[in-house]
Enzyme design. Structure first.
Site, PDB file in Angstrom:
ATOM      1  N   ASN B 100       0.824  -1.218   0.000  1.00 24.30           N
ATOM      2  CA  ASN B 100       0.000   0.000   0.000  1.00 24.30           C
ATOM      3  C   ASN B 100       0.848   1.255   0.000  1.00 24.30           C
ATOM      4  OD1 ASN B 100      -1.271  -2.244   1.868  1.00 24.30           O
ATOM      5  ND2 ASN B 100      -2.925  -1.274   0.707  1.00 24.30           N
ATOM      6  N   HIS B 185      -6.502  -9.508   4.292  1.00 21.53           N
ATOM      7  CA  HIS B 185      -6.903  -8.672   5.426  1.00 21.53           C
ATOM      8  C   HIS B 185      -8.416  -8.841   5.504  1.00 21.53           C
ATOM      9  CE1 HIS B 185      -7.243  -5.227   8.099  1.00 21.53           C
ATOM     10  NE2 HIS B 185      -8.132  -4.690   7.285  1.00 21.53           N
ATOM     11  N   ASP B 311       2.442  -5.505  12.495  1.00 25.43           N
ATOM     12  CA  ASP B 311       1.541  -4.599  11.781  1.00 25.43           C
ATOM     13  C   ASP B 311       2.067  -3.165  11.884  1.00 25.43           C
ATOM     14  OD1 ASP B 311      -0.634  -3.830  10.251  1.00 25.43           O
ATOM     15  OD2 ASP B 311      -1.924  -3.479  11.968  1.00 25.43           O
TER      16      ASP B 311
END
Lengths: 317, 430
Positions: B100, B185, B311
């Site tokens: 991303n 996800h 994360d």
């Protein structure tokens, strides 16, 4: 009111009025007590005082508001403060300025009080961390609307003399309502028994943990209640469909004489406004001077806001 | 370089089931030459310089399967150099970088760019993930075969979920040909729309719209159903709720082959930590209840959950100094992954072998990479830690470019002393 009078000497320990959750019983009593003294003043010929002379109050409303904004504006003016109502539509916020930057800009002008309404829950808390003056929450997202709950309490006390032991039904769009949350905290603190009445899709998760009984049958929820608080369907906050139609909602959750009959004979009807007549409340009931105290709520709202402004604008007093 | 002799350590290597006093020999090219109790002061050359680890713990360098870098497009949040510094200070030597970025890592030329930047600027091993769909928009699948050949380790839309079930089924079907690893996800966008934190008492009190745990469960159930039809390498990036753990447990008992991860945040924190609108705890998946947290620990212990990830999602101050609704989602965490997870060892939630495995051998096995173990012949990526050392997390001292740690001022026990990459000391705490 008896209890409240005894506690007159209590001071407000908070710097800001962010929510009912932050207030103690004695602080609430102090605010209500103070507000009572302004009710008369607001009915008199000369309504102007100079308690806040030289003080600056900024109203920062990020959401459209008629009654709350004008109520705060009048309250500040009647206490003698200089009141500035920011028009957000024309302000730098629209040019991409963040809440904190706006706050810092305003802070540099040395206001004594900022009254804020914002569509995001917690916005007043964020503001309060950054400015040197008192912050008063005039409604944030779906979290709290403390002055509304306080004026509701004052209205009830004015009519019933107390809140302790009363049975109060809060009906309608609980999910999106900051008024419902503030009232649940406040009425619980003041010793009322609370029923919430709503369709399941408009009930927040774990609402019973806030100390209320939950009803989806309005007649059962209103059974033997002293106070019926109606809430507006907040269509502007709804994402997607929560209800089949306004017609179906009115059929099951609109306040009609038929449903009201299960409450006490002299039960009072309240509504924070603005009302959707024929959606959540029968139009004749809303105007019934024997039952509806909706206009009185607006009237006492000014007194409650005067009390809040006076008590929280402490610097130099 | 010269051979290195690391002696007098407690060696923990879950893959090889080692937990013993001993040492390690790194050959002159940076590979592991010998390991275990036979490597001791007595049987290494007396005239060679030795690194005495003073009884401290030596484990394989960590493999973190979920890290956001910021290159390209968000260099002001994190770049390869700052990420490396943070990772090394946390004992992490390999990361899977999320796609991303801006632009999204969705084509072969982007992979070349990443590999070049990674090689030039990074001091850790970067295993780039590419997106599952073009621009991570969930419409058109990416070139799994070509990207994999270029060195893409896994495919995921990162912070996004492929919503369209038809597309997802085709992705799983097609990707099985190239044996590509799919990492999902799991979040149904429509169910979670507008949601900010876990749907529950806290969201009701804070007046924040909730994200129901069913938004996660429904995607996991959907994908596991597809897995019956299209067998591919499938991994659930982060599990956050009790309901999902039980779905996974059941599916694994039935013999379905897939893996699952959990963020250290969801294992160590719960929704109560959000307190007074602390935006650093606005995470995806959201922090849930204490009962959910405990079920995640149970999931790690019984093997339902295979890996723990940081994360790591660096966000600059400007993105967090906003109202909760407006603030960016995510927390920096690669540096504190191991120390924070050691809390679970110290409070006897998870045994040390198990805990280390979830951050070394398990992710390496899922990714199919020669990392996360002390196998002879592997590159010597190592982490030396003092498991008892108490310290306090201070934003200012963190190496990441962004300081959005969710555990500011938390008292932790266990600190990384040294980190080796390919046999070289890449981090040394003084």
């Amino acid at each position: 009111m008896a209890i409240i009078k005894k506690l007159k000497a209590v001071k407000i320990n908070q710097n800001h009025l962010l929510g009912i959750q932050d207030l103690s019983f004695s602080e609430v009593s102090k605010i209500l007590d103070e507000a009572k003294t302004f009710i008369k003043l607001n009915k008199s010929e000369s309504k102007k005082m100079d308690l806040l002379r030289g003080k600056t109050q900024i109203n920062l409303f990020f959401e459209p508001s008629t009654r709350t904004q004008s109520s705060f504006e009048l309250a500040g003016k009647r206490l003698g403060a200089d009141v500035l109502s920011m028009n957000i539509v024309n302000s730098a916020i629209k040019k991409g300025e963040t809440l904190i930057d706006t706050a810092m800009t305003l802070n540099a002008m040395h206001p004594d009080i900022i009254v804020i309404r914002h569509q995001d829950s917690g916005a007043p808390n964020l503001l309060a961390q950054k400015v040197n003056c008192a912050v008063i929450n005039a409604g944030d997202g779906r979290r709290e609307h403390p002055t509304q709950a306080l004026l509701d309490a004052l209205t009830i006390i004015n009519r019933r003399g107390k809140i302790q032991g009363l049975k109060i039904a809060i009906c309608g769009d609980i999910l999106h309502s900051r008024v419902a949350r503030s009232n649940i905290y406040l009425m619980n603190m003041l010793g009322a028994e609370i029923n919430v009445v709503a369709p399941k899709t408009l009930l927040p998760h774990s609402i019973e943990r806030l100390g209320v009984k939950v009803f989806t049958d309005m007649k059962k929820g209103l059974n033997n209640c002293d106070i019926v608080m109606m809430l507006r369907l907040q269509n502007e906050r709804m994402q997607g469909s929560f209800l089949p139609s306004p017609r179906e909602y009115y059929e099951y959750f609109g306040l009609t004489p038929d449903k009201l009959a299960s409450a006490k004979k002299d039960a009072l009807i309240m509504h924070p406004g603005p009302m959707n007549r024929g959606v959540e409340i029968d139009t004749n009931l809303a105007d019934d001077i024997n039952r509806s105290v909706i206009r009185e709520q607006v009237e006492l709202g000014v007194a409650v806001r005067m009390a809040c402004l006076k008590l929280f604008c402490k610097r130099g007093l | 370089m010269k051979e290195k002799y690391l002696i007098n350590a407690r060696i923990i290597d879950p893959k090889n089931n080692i937990d013993e006093k001993g040492g390690i020999i790194i050959d002159d090219k940076g590979f592991i030459k010998a390991v275990g109790k036979k490597v001791s002061i007595g049987n290494v050359p007396a005239n060679e310089e030795k690194i005495d680890l003073d009884g401290k713990i030596l484990i394989p360098g960590l493999v973190d399967m979920r890290v956001f870098v910021g290159e390209p497009g968000y260099e002001y949040k994190e770049n390869f150099r700052t990420l490396s510094n943070a990772a090394l200070a946390g004992g992490v030597t390999s990361v899977v970088s999320m796609p991303n970025t801006s632009p999204v890592i969705d084509n072969v030329s982007m992979v070349d760019f990443l590999k070049r930047r990674g090689r030039d600027k990074s001091r850790i091993n970067i295993f780039p993930a590419a997106s599952l769909t073009i621009n991570a928009e969930g419409k058109q699948m990416t070139e799994f075969g070509l990207l994999k050949r270029k060195g893409i380790a896994a495919f995921t839309d990162g912070v996004r979920t492929v919503q369209n079930p038809q597309l997802m089924s085709r992705i799983m079907n097609f990707a099985s040909q190239s044996q590509s690893l799919i990492m999902q996800h799991a979040e149904d966008n429509i169910l979670s729309k507008g949601g900010l934190i876990n749907d529950g008492e806290i969201s009701t009190r804070l007046g924040l719209q909730g994200i129901p745990s069913i938004a996660e469960k429904i995607i996991v159930e959907r994908d596991l159903s597809f897995l019956e039809e299209y067998f591919c390498r499938y991994h659930i990036s982060q599990v956050s709720s009790k309901k999902t753990v039980s779905i996974i447990r059941k599916a694994k008992l039935e013999g379905k082959k897939f893996t699952a991860g959990v963020s250290i945040n969801n294992l160590s924190l719960n929704e109560n930590d959000i307190g007074d609108f602390r935006t650093f705890l606005k995470l995806s998946p959201p922090l849930r209840t204490e009962s959910d947290r405990l079920s995640l620990i149970e999931g790690v212990n019984d093997g339902s959950i295979d890996v723990i990830v940081s994360d790591h999602k660096p966000e600059d101050e400007e993105s967090k100094r906003l109202t909760f609704a407006q603030a960016a989602t995510g927390a920096a965490g690669v540096e504190t992954l191991l120390p924070l997870s050691l809390e679970l060892f110290h409070n006897q939630s998870i045994k040390i072998q198990k805990l280390i495995a979830t951050m070394t051998s398990n992710p390496a096995k899922i990714l199919g990479i020669k990392k996360g173990s002390l196998d002879i012949g592997n590159e010597a990526d190592l982490c030396v830690l003092d498991i008892d050392k108490p310290w306090v997390v201070k934003q200012k001292e963190l190496k990441s470019k962004s300081k959005n740690t969710p555990i500011e001022n938390r008292k932790l026990q266990g600190q990384i002393l040294k980190t080796f990459v390919k046999g070289n000391i890449a981090f040394n705490r003084v």
